[in-house]
Design a protein around this motif. Sequence first.
Motif, PDB file in Angstrom:
ATOM      1  N   MET A  15       0.847  -1.062  -0.059  1.00 56.63           N
ATOM      2  CA  MET A  15      -0.032   0.101  -0.131  1.00 56.63           C
ATOM      3  C   MET A  15       0.833   1.450  -0.069  1.00 56.63           C
ATOM      4  N   LEU A  16       2.169   1.157  -0.452  1.00 56.10           N
ATOM      5  CA  LEU A  16       3.177   2.548  -0.405  1.00 56.10           C
ATOM      6  C   LEU A  16       2.379   3.170  -1.696  1.00 56.10           C
ATOM      7  N   PRO A  17       2.368   4.397  -1.537  1.00 54.07           N
ATOM      8  CA  PRO A  17       3.166   5.161  -0.691  1.00 54.07           C
ATOM      9  C   PRO A  17       2.099   5.695   0.666  1.00 54.07           C
ATOM     10  N   ALA A  18       0.803   5.503   0.417  1.00 50.35           N
ATOM     11  CA  ALA A  18      -0.193   5.722   1.401  1.00 50.35           C
ATOM     12  C   ALA A  18       0.226   5.142   2.639  1.00 50.35           C
ATOM     13  N   LEU A  19       0.331   3.865   2.628  1.00 47.14           N
ATOM     14  CA  LEU A  19       0.811   3.247   4.115  1.00 47.14           C
ATOM     15  C   LEU A  19       1.998   2.365   3.958  1.00 47.14           C
ATOM     16  N   ARG A  20       2.700   2.561   5.174  1.00 44.06           N
ATOM     17  CA  ARG A  20       3.930   1.867   5.121  1.00 44.06           C
ATOM     18  C   ARG A  20       3.870   0.768   6.482  1.00 44.06           C
ATOM     19  N   PRO A  21       4.681  -0.376   6.240  1.00 42.21           N
ATOM     20  CA  PRO A  21       4.804  -1.279   6.976  1.00 42.21           C
ATOM     21  C   PRO A  21       4.868  -0.509   8.361  1.00 42.21           C
ATOM     22  N   ALA A  35     -15.850   3.598  -3.951  1.00 39.61           N
ATOM     23  CA  ALA A  35     -14.262   3.655  -4.554  1.00 39.61           C
ATOM     24  C   ALA A  35     -13.315   4.646  -3.920  1.00 39.61           C
ATOM     25  N   GLY A  36     -12.139   4.354  -3.955  1.00 39.35           N
ATOM     26  CA  GLY A  36     -11.319   4.887  -3.064  1.00 39.35           C
ATOM     27  C   GLY A  36     -10.923   4.729  -1.566  1.00 39.35           C
ATOM     28  N   ASP A  37     -11.730   4.067  -0.980  1.00 43.29           N
ATOM     29  CA  ASP A  37     -11.724   3.878   0.481  1.00 43.29           C
ATOM     30  C   ASP A  37     -10.736   2.783   0.690  1.00 43.29           C
ATOM     31  N   ILE A  38     -10.123   2.811   1.854  1.00 38.50           N
ATOM     32  CA  ILE A  38      -9.004   1.763   2.291  1.00 38.50           C
ATOM     33  C   ILE A  38      -9.710   0.766   3.223  1.00 38.50           C
ATOM     34  N   VAL A  39      -9.767  -0.389   2.936  1.00 32.76           N
ATOM     35  CA  VAL A  39     -10.597  -1.361   3.511  1.00 32.76           C
ATOM     36  C   VAL A  39      -9.615  -2.399   4.427  1.00 32.76           C
ATOM     37  N   ILE A  40     -10.147  -3.097   5.383  1.00 33.18           N
ATOM     38  CA  ILE A  40      -9.400  -4.124   5.776  1.00 33.18           C
ATOM     39  C   ILE A  40     -10.591  -5.467   5.582  1.00 33.18           C
ATOM     40  N   ALA A  41      -9.715  -6.461   5.064  1.00 33.30           N
ATOM     41  CA  ALA A  41     -10.931  -7.627   4.569  1.00 33.30           C
ATOM     42  C   ALA A  41      -9.983  -9.009   4.898  1.00 33.30           C
ATOM     43  N   ARG A  42     -10.906  -9.959   4.939  1.00 31.50           N
ATOM     44  CA  ARG A  42     -10.198 -11.243   5.075  1.00 31.50           C
ATOM     45  C   ARG A  42      -9.678 -11.744   3.595  1.00 31.50           C
ATOM     46  N   HIS A  43      -8.596 -12.198   3.305  1.00 33.42           N
ATOM     47  CA  HIS A  43      -8.220 -12.880   2.325  1.00 33.42           C
ATOM     48  C   HIS A  43      -9.195 -14.016   1.906  1.00 33.42           C
ATOM     49  N   PRO A  44      -9.710 -13.976   0.577  1.00 30.12           N
ATOM     50  CA  PRO A  44     -10.645 -14.628   0.041  1.00 30.12           C
ATOM     51  C   PRO A  44      -9.991 -16.252  -0.174  1.00 30.12           C
ATOM     52  N   PRO A  47      -8.769 -17.269   4.628  1.00 32.39           N
ATOM     53  CA  PRO A  47      -9.619 -16.389   5.464  1.00 32.39           C
ATOM     54  C   PRO A  47      -9.050 -15.977   6.738  1.00 32.39           C
ATOM     55  N   GLY A  48      -7.912 -16.813   7.271  1.00 36.58           N
ATOM     56  CA  GLY A  48      -7.487 -16.275   8.588  1.00 36.58           C
ATOM     57  C   GLY A  48      -6.504 -15.129   8.458  1.00 36.58           C
ATOM     58  N   ARG A  49      -6.281 -14.824   7.018  1.00 36.52           N
ATOM     59  CA  ARG A  49      -5.162 -13.670   6.989  1.00 36.52           C
ATOM     60  C   ARG A  49      -5.964 -12.561   6.680  1.00 36.52           C
ATOM     61  N   LEU A  50      -5.362 -11.213   7.132  1.00 35.65           N
ATOM     62  CA  LEU A  50      -6.226 -10.155   6.845  1.00 35.65           C
ATOM     63  C   LEU A  50      -5.448  -9.403   5.675  1.00 35.65           C
ATOM     64  N   ILE A  51      -6.159  -8.637   4.981  1.00 36.39           N
ATOM     65  CA  ILE A  51      -5.340  -7.614   4.016  1.00 36.39           C
ATOM     66  C   ILE A  51      -5.839  -6.292   4.046  1.00 36.39           C
ATOM     67  N   VAL A  52      -5.078  -5.239   3.763  1.00 36.39           N
ATOM     68  CA  VAL A  52      -5.545  -3.870   3.532  1.00 36.39           C
ATOM     69  C   VAL A  52      -5.102  -3.538   2.129  1.00 36.39           C
ATOM     70  N   LYS A  53      -6.397  -3.009   1.538  1.00 38.31           N
ATOM     71  CA  LYS A  53      -6.495  -2.433   0.311  1.00 38.31           C
ATOM     72  C   LYS A  53      -7.356  -1.594   0.057  1.00 38.31           C
ATOM     73  N   GLY A  62     -19.426  -8.518  -4.816  1.00 45.31           N
ATOM     74  CA  GLY A  62     -18.460  -8.219  -3.934  1.00 45.31           C
ATOM     75  C   GLY A  62     -17.610  -6.811  -4.206  1.00 45.31           C
ATOM     76  N   TRP A  63     -16.563  -6.678  -3.854  1.00 39.54           N
ATOM     77  CA  TRP A  63     -15.656  -5.376  -4.095  1.00 39.54           C
ATOM     78  C   TRP A  63     -14.502  -5.689  -4.900  1.00 39.54           C
ATOM     79  N   TRP A  64     -13.960  -5.073  -5.832  1.00 39.17           N
ATOM     80  CA  TRP A  64     -12.761  -5.073  -6.493  1.00 39.17           C
ATOM     81  C   TRP A  64     -11.828  -4.397  -5.677  1.00 39.17           C
ATOM     82  N   LEU A  65     -10.500  -5.100  -4.936  1.00 42.14           N
ATOM     83  CA  LEU A  65      -9.861  -4.419  -3.978  1.00 42.14           C
ATOM     84  C   LEU A  65      -8.267  -4.559  -4.713  1.00 42.14           C
ATOM     85  N   GLU A  66      -7.662  -3.432  -4.683  1.00 41.59           N
ATOM     86  CA  GLU A  66      -6.299  -3.312  -5.215  1.00 41.59           C
ATOM     87  C   GLU A  66      -5.287  -2.882  -4.406  1.00 41.59           C
ATOM     88  N   SER A  67      -3.928  -3.283  -4.495  1.00 42.70           N
ATOM     89  CA  SER A  67      -2.787  -2.858  -3.729  1.00 42.70           C
ATOM     90  C   SER A  67      -2.811  -1.384  -4.528  1.00 42.70           C
TER      91      SER A  67
END
Length: 112
Positions: A15-21, A35-44, A47-53, A62-67
Amino acid sequence: MRRPLMAVEVAGDSMLPALRPGDRLLVRPGARIGAGDIVIARHPLQPGRLIVKRVTHRAGDGWWLESDNQRASGRQDSWDFGAVPDRFILGRAVVRYWPSISASAFSRRRVR
């Protein structure tokens, strides 16, 4: 009644440059997203892994989520697993509170 905010920590550089580790975010569960929002989701696929996109558009049920950083090592988003079902979206990021407070990165929506 609003649900309490969730706190999450960003790992990886997709998610660089908006978000850093190491950035820490407050997430509003159940918030409307668009559109444009940053969300936290379960990896499809994991499902035990969370992603930020970043949300780009609605796609079927559903929603199309991109890095933001498509060149990040190990990056996975909707280009790899398709649209993410609503039930996998945990919430919308509303503010980064560490290392500094910022809300500017969390929506690319136009405000009139």
